[in-house]
Design a protein around this motif. Structure first.
Motif, PDB file in Angstrom:
ATOM      1  N   GLN A 192      20.826  14.283  17.654  1.00 17.77           N
ATOM      2  CA  GLN A 192      20.732  15.737  17.839  1.00 17.77           C
ATOM      3  C   GLN A 192      22.121  16.319  18.113  1.00 17.77           C
ATOM      4  O   GLN A 192      22.449  17.412  17.648  1.00 17.77           O
ATOM      5  CB  GLN A 192      19.782  16.050  18.997  1.00 17.77           C
ATOM      6  N   GLN A 193      22.928  15.575  18.881  1.00 23.47           N
ATOM      7  CA  GLN A 193      24.301  15.988  19.204  1.00 23.47           C
ATOM      8  C   GLN A 193      25.072  16.386  17.944  1.00 23.47           C
ATOM      9  O   GLN A 193      25.850  17.332  17.940  1.00 23.47           O
ATOM     10  CB  GLN A 193      25.005  14.805  19.867  1.00 23.47           C
ATOM     11  N   ARG A 194      24.835  15.640  16.866  1.00 23.79           N
ATOM     12  CA  ARG A 194      25.519  15.953  15.599  1.00 23.79           C
ATOM     13  C   ARG A 194      24.602  16.725  14.652  1.00 23.79           C
ATOM     14  O   ARG A 194      24.801  16.737  13.450  1.00 23.79           O
ATOM     15  CB  ARG A 194      26.038  14.670  14.950  1.00 23.79           C
ATOM     16  N   PHE A 195      23.583  17.363  15.175  1.00 21.31           N
ATOM     17  CA  PHE A 195      22.620  18.159  14.395  1.00 21.31           C
ATOM     18  C   PHE A 195      21.958  17.356  13.278  1.00 21.31           C
ATOM     19  O   PHE A 195      21.638  17.904  12.221  1.00 21.31           O
ATOM     20  CB  PHE A 195      23.286  19.413  13.820  1.00 21.31           C
ATOM     21  N   LEU A 251      11.437   9.021  15.461  1.00 23.37           N
ATOM     22  CA  LEU A 251      11.407   8.052  16.542  1.00 23.37           C
ATOM     23  C   LEU A 251      10.009   7.471  16.680  1.00 23.37           C
ATOM     24  O   LEU A 251       9.035   8.207  16.850  1.00 23.37           O
ATOM     25  CB  LEU A 251      11.837   8.718  17.855  1.00 23.37           C
ATOM     26  N   SER A 258      15.979  13.005  13.361  1.00 18.16           N
ATOM     27  CA  SER A 258      15.560  11.663  13.751  1.00 18.16           C
ATOM     28  C   SER A 258      14.055  11.514  13.654  1.00 18.16           C
ATOM     29  O   SER A 258      13.304  12.464  13.870  1.00 18.16           O
ATOM     30  CB  SER A 258      16.030  11.341  15.174  1.00 18.16           C
ATOM     31  N   GLY A 261      17.792   9.626  19.911  1.00 20.37           N
ATOM     32  CA  GLY A 261      17.410  11.013  19.609  1.00 20.37           C
ATOM     33  C   GLY A 261      18.480  11.993  20.053  1.00 20.37           C
ATOM     34  O   GLY A 261      18.843  12.931  19.328  1.00 20.37           O
ATOM     35  N   VAL A 262      19.008  11.779  21.258  1.00 20.14           N
ATOM     36  CA  VAL A 262      20.014  12.689  21.797  1.00 20.14           C
ATOM     37  C   VAL A 262      21.305  12.628  20.987  1.00 20.14           C
ATOM     38  O   VAL A 262      21.897  13.653  20.648  1.00 20.14           O
ATOM     39  CB  VAL A 262      20.278  12.363  23.288  1.00 20.14           C
ATOM     40  N   ASP A 294       0.827  -1.209   0.000  1.00 19.68           N
ATOM     41  CA  ASP A 294       0.000   0.000   0.000  1.00 19.68           C
ATOM     42  C   ASP A 294       0.860   1.257   0.000  1.00 19.68           C
ATOM     43  O   ASP A 294       0.565   2.235  -0.698  1.00 19.68           O
ATOM     44  CB  ASP A 294      -0.928   0.023   1.225  1.00 19.68           C
ATOM     45  N   GLY A 341      15.287   4.750  22.318  1.00 21.10           N
ATOM     46  CA  GLY A 341      14.941   5.858  21.428  1.00 21.10           C
ATOM     47  C   GLY A 341      15.376   7.200  21.993  1.00 21.10           C
ATOM     48  O   GLY A 341      15.762   8.117  21.251  1.00 21.10           O
ATOM     49  N   GLN A 342      15.335   7.329  23.304  1.00 18.30           N
ATOM     50  CA  GLN A 342      15.775   8.585  23.913  1.00 18.30           C
ATOM     51  C   GLN A 342      17.263   8.810  23.636  1.00 18.30           C
ATOM     52  O   GLN A 342      17.676   9.893  23.233  1.00 18.30           O
ATOM     53  CB  GLN A 342      15.517   8.564  25.416  1.00 18.30           C
ATOM     54  N   LEU A 358       8.399   5.042  19.106  1.00 15.24           N
ATOM     55  CA  LEU A 358       8.772   4.377  20.350  1.00 15.24           C
ATOM     56  C   LEU A 358       7.571   3.713  21.033  1.00 15.24           C
ATOM     57  O   LEU A 358       6.564   3.428  20.393  1.00 15.24           O
ATOM     58  CB  LEU A 358       9.453   5.401  21.273  1.00 15.24           C
ATOM     59  N   THR A 413      11.344   3.059  24.182  1.00 14.15           N
ATOM     60  CA  THR A 413      11.464   4.467  24.530  1.00 14.15           C
ATOM     61  C   THR A 413      12.842   4.758  25.122  1.00 14.15           C
ATOM     62  O   THR A 413      13.459   5.794  24.827  1.00 14.15           O
ATOM     63  CB  THR A 413      10.365   4.851  25.531  1.00 14.15           C
TER      64      THR A 413
END
Lengths: 392, 392, 392, 392
Positions: A277-280, A285, A283, A273-274, A142, A269-270, A287, A266
């Protein structure tokens, strides 16, 4: 004691495992050969198949029997995947979107042609019942249809500017290689959603499926790679690197992957995500959940009871959308409880092999899951909870 | 005899008209001077005010008194409007849309500042009650806000192409001079809707309001022209050519007007649509309605009765959305009828001068409308209908 | 020695500062009173003005003179802001979007009325030249217009469903209290962009402006609060809590703020992004830039030279979009260099008080910035770079 | 005399026609049987095939030979089509859009499978060269892909309302039976564009193709009907009523057809538009063109010459987008003319059977077209024009 009938079977099967021949050699599971699976399969693909990492043994959660083996990737294998996918991106991202859509359409058609064998593999390796296994393949089909249309309608905007003779144009450009880390409970559909959309957008994909569903990853990538190769396109448009947390961590930290799509717990996933984000990075997620149903005193109980049962036992409760808490108005408490018990007693008659005709409830995916389930029930009891049905 | 109380007043006032002085000179109607209206007003504007056609006498439908006069346009005047508006379009269409939006915003602000006097004029000349008159101005204000935002968000699409290195761009270009023919029942708001949107889209507007509400057209255009002039823009961006069917027919057939927006009767609208289509023009037709309310046996009558009354007597029934037929389930027939009679008897106490405090029902717009209303009631009676309330 | 003429002046002014009276009391700066600023101002607003934290002294970077003082917020003040803004959100988020748009429109009108005094304050406190200061206010005005339109056009989608008799609806719901942390270099516009959009979306806003531009924050919030109060709405729809990194860190970690919009350095932005992600919040990061211009051998130098100069010296180089590197084709190297020197020598003649007529280049914002600038130039020289103009 | 080589062949073939056997029986045209065409074919379909009107003989414009016959519809047949299609609409419009998209996808797949035979039929019956014939089928395939995506993305908007607790929803509802009247020059693609989009929107379609390309209409409808029947859906979702101007006029005036899509001449299109507007219907008009190319003195002539030739001789000049006028700057006039003559002399070598390998230019569609072409050339000569190439 009915409730743990199949759990026991799992354990005894695990002991017997040593003696089992591989299911891939068993003629009753000939759909595995139809999916180009062998006794030992390479779990890394970047245009060609290879793999120098650990060997993972894929086990049927229902019977504990070994299905087949997959050789996962190590760090060097992973690097070879990213490099090849980056190179493939140069060509893929330049292809007109409708042409990319046509490739995705061919993938959809290839999936349609293997709906049943692939659905059976999902059921066999993950443990969900066959209609759910087939349902996952259908979801991939689909999303392919949806993506085909998207390849001709994915729009930016052309907007008025304050500056005479100028206009503002919103143009969506491909990102690069998209990392997809998927979980055991939806070993196929999650990849389908991510990859079909990424592909029409002009991105290539590097996939790491759950280690315990490596055969689904391999079989799916085989099918997709056939379409790419038939069209003279680099296979690394849809690269695969099976492996465990090592590969996952490499992906999460890799600046060459501008977007990580992660499905899982979760807690993990946390961290994902961090770190992204650390490397800009970006993401996606997907979860855990914690769903409840609140039943009011004027609710239609004929709707409530089957909904609650399905939401609780579907995929043996291993879904982010699984129902965890049922909050009943006191005026309907007794009735609903009674009807649920009756419904569960019906479900118990349909517990068994997920590939079997009429099975409603298959096994949990792993012995760890069985252990967690038991522990959680014990905690509830210690906390004053009462087991209303089963559990003995 | 209550029902026709004010109708009688209309007729007697019509006789007395000859002796009346003009309301524009009456200090009780000083808002007319505030709107820059004079005893005799030019009804044509293309950057300057002129007019060589028939003189229309604008009459208050409530009192039959003359408000003021308007000199309408003849064929040459009309031509001068279209030419000027075409020329203005060259400049206006090149202005960035957000700058055009800023002008529309200033028009909205100018309307806010004249909300009350302009609302009173609508009420005085058209006959609708003051809250409805003010409501019309507010609708124009609201559409200005909407159009301001539109001037920065009016988007085309930027779409993928099948051809490598290419994309499809949807760019909305202004059409040219838009012809707006509006009706007596909404003498202001319809122009506001059409002109505010047309203006931010880069089009200029040529307006012909209903002859019997010419003062609204003149006062509104005065207000708009002040904004244009203050910004050093050509007034013919919002041209006006008051007149009767002659001007209307010129507009409909004029290939220089790529789009005709017509509000009026279905019969005339059909002709307009056909004639514009004949020259491959575009038309927006806002024509008659034939609305009914169906009341089921379980309807909430507290909602039904005021809704029906408002939908029937609002704007003295002179709206395309006016309720014409009420279809009652037999189980509620008697109750609804009884309650409607009571409601109507309340309304009757509030019939009167539309500018008066607390008036709920003002006059019909013209003696022709009164005649048509009476004739229609007679037809209904001849056809076996029964007058349940009023009408004597 | 020309280049550092005004830098010296800054330092000497800093010494003289002790003796200066506050500019807010100086009749030449009467626009400060017009903005409702006093000698000492509360820097916290949640419907009423208060503040129990440190007192910040706001200094004109051009003269080193004290403008006025602001009492910032402490942790308890901050909490009072979030609580009030959450409560205000209950009311604000229920208001129809067009009504919210109307409030934003009134804010835009209020800004229009104070365009000059507010632009002067931006220039005085931040140090950018007056046209840039006014430009910031204008950007806020423009985004208000945009947001007004958005309040009537902000759309979700209504999409076909696979399920008979069903449809998919995409409905955008307000998030809650939005935290806005803005930087010194655009002390007003960044808040305007964020708050106008957030407001029409149904969100309330808690703002922490840069400590060194606290007066802009206070004056702007005064103006906005007047509009809210006039409409009988809670002031905490637009709360303010001036303060330093303490307040910033509270915001970043506060789960009550679902979205943090941060403008500032890349280093801090990275931490903000990570901490917000840690709590599964959303972040908007507007961080540093590193722009270069590449000049090819066939470039139009008449376009290049003024563009380069403007991109370099605008806002005294304190913009994320400031030009940092100029890469010249060898065939145009000498010519461009020569012409740039000439251009810079012209700019030098226009260095001075940012509020002064004809000034092109004002001061750096702080002594720290002056120090960093000098240090960077020295590093470049040590690395083999050559100062082609000024700097002695 | 080269230019009219094939025209002459047409005429001589027309004389020989009487003696020809039908091409449908000729083994060299076995693709006709593959398309389920017979010697005599019903030209009306509403779930079953019938037809009581005139018999149309379909002729190959290249050879003048009879291909096969089609029995067209009379007024009663037409009525049976509309009734059945209205009834089918009740079911079709209730089907979820993605399910309708799936049907259109199957139609696309069915077309892919018959790409070559259907392309050959277009070429044989219309006269355009084979790559153009196949291209038409491919356009239908492409629009099916597009429509599949549309079936999941066709969106209305969900917009903010001024009224508390309310929202505005834009929901697109199906119209009913769509009338499609297509022309000989694109006997297939125009139907594809209209029907694929109409179908996913929930509308049924009644098609009248050009009488002289009735076999394309029949073969296409056969293919589409097979898909509908296989899915247990009413065939009248895609009804067909071949016929001449009688059927066309019935459609245009029929209030049961809310939308008429007409492709043809501007003269007829004008009448269609007016008649549909007369009954307040909607029309889509795809009419004539009058395209010119302006060649400036600095144009890239390597691009100009092949573009002009292709735009002029493609589909033997029988397209709305055909190039009619070439406006040359005097400085390039001679060169372009010379190069065009050379190009045309090359084209002449490739004039012939449109189904033939390497043919670039096939016949005009009809003897009437040949006559019109000759007459137009004579008029040009009388008006002072000069034939630069061919025409003798």
């Amino acid at each position: 004691m009915q409730g743990s009938f199949w759990m026991k079977r799992v354990f005894s099967d695990l002991y017997r495992r040593g003696m089992s021949s591989y299911l891939v050699d068993d003629s009753r599971y000939s759909f595995l050969r139809e999916l180009e699976l062998n006794k030992r399969n390479s779990g890394v693909y970047n245009g060609k198949w290879f793999g120098s990492g650990e060997v993972v043994t894929s086990i049927s959660p229902a019977s504990g029997q070994i299905i087949a083996e997959v050789v996962t990737g190590n760090e060097a294998d992973y690097d070879a995947c990213v490099s090849a996918s980056q190179e493939a991106w140069q060509q893929w991202s330049e292809l007109p979107a409708p042409r990319r859509g046509n490739i995705v359409q061919q993938i959809g058609d290839a999936l349609r042609a293997k709906l049943l064998p692939l659905g059976k593999l999902v059921s066999l390796e993950m443990g969900k019942i066959l209609p759910e296994g087939i349902g996952e393949v259908q979801e991939y089909v689909d999303i392919c249809d949806y993506a085909v249309g998207l390849s001709r309608t994915l729009e930016g905007k052309y907007l008025p500017s304050e500056r005479p003779g100028h206009a503002l144009m919103e143009v969506w450009n491909p990102l690069g290689v998209i990392g997809v880390i998927s979980a055991f409970n939806f070993p196929l559909a999650v990849y389908g959603w991510n990859s079909a959309i990424a592909m029409v957008c002009g991105d290539t994909v590097l996939w790491k499926g759950a280690p315990s569903t490596s055969l689904v990853s391999v079989a799916t990538t085989k099918l997709v790679s056939r379409v790419l190769e038939r069209n003279g396109l680099p296979g690394a448009i849809c690269a695969l690197c099976q492996g465990g947390s090592l590969i996952g961590e490499l992906m999460v930290k890799d600046e060459r992957l501008p977007l990580i799509s992660f499905t899982g717990s979760t807690a993990v996933g946390q961290k994902v995500g961090v770190q992204v984000q650390q490397r800009f990075g970006k993401s996606l997620l997907e979860l855990g959940g914690n769903n409840s149903v609140v039943v009011a005193d004027d609710a239609d109980l004929d709707l409530v009871v089957p909904s609650v049962v399905f939401a609780s036992v579907g995929t043996a409760g291993q879904r982010c959308t699984t129902l965890r808490r049922l909050i009943l108005h006191k005026q309907v408490y007794d009735t609903v409880l009674e009807r649920l018990k009756r419904a569960y007693s019906q479900v118990l008659l349909k517990v068994g092999d997920p590939l079997g005709e009429g099975t409603l409830l298959g096994p949990l995916h792993s012995t760890e899951a069985v252990h967690n389930f038991k522990t959680r029930v014990e905690e509830v009891i210690r906390a004053g909870g009462k087991v209303e049905f089963g559990g003995k």
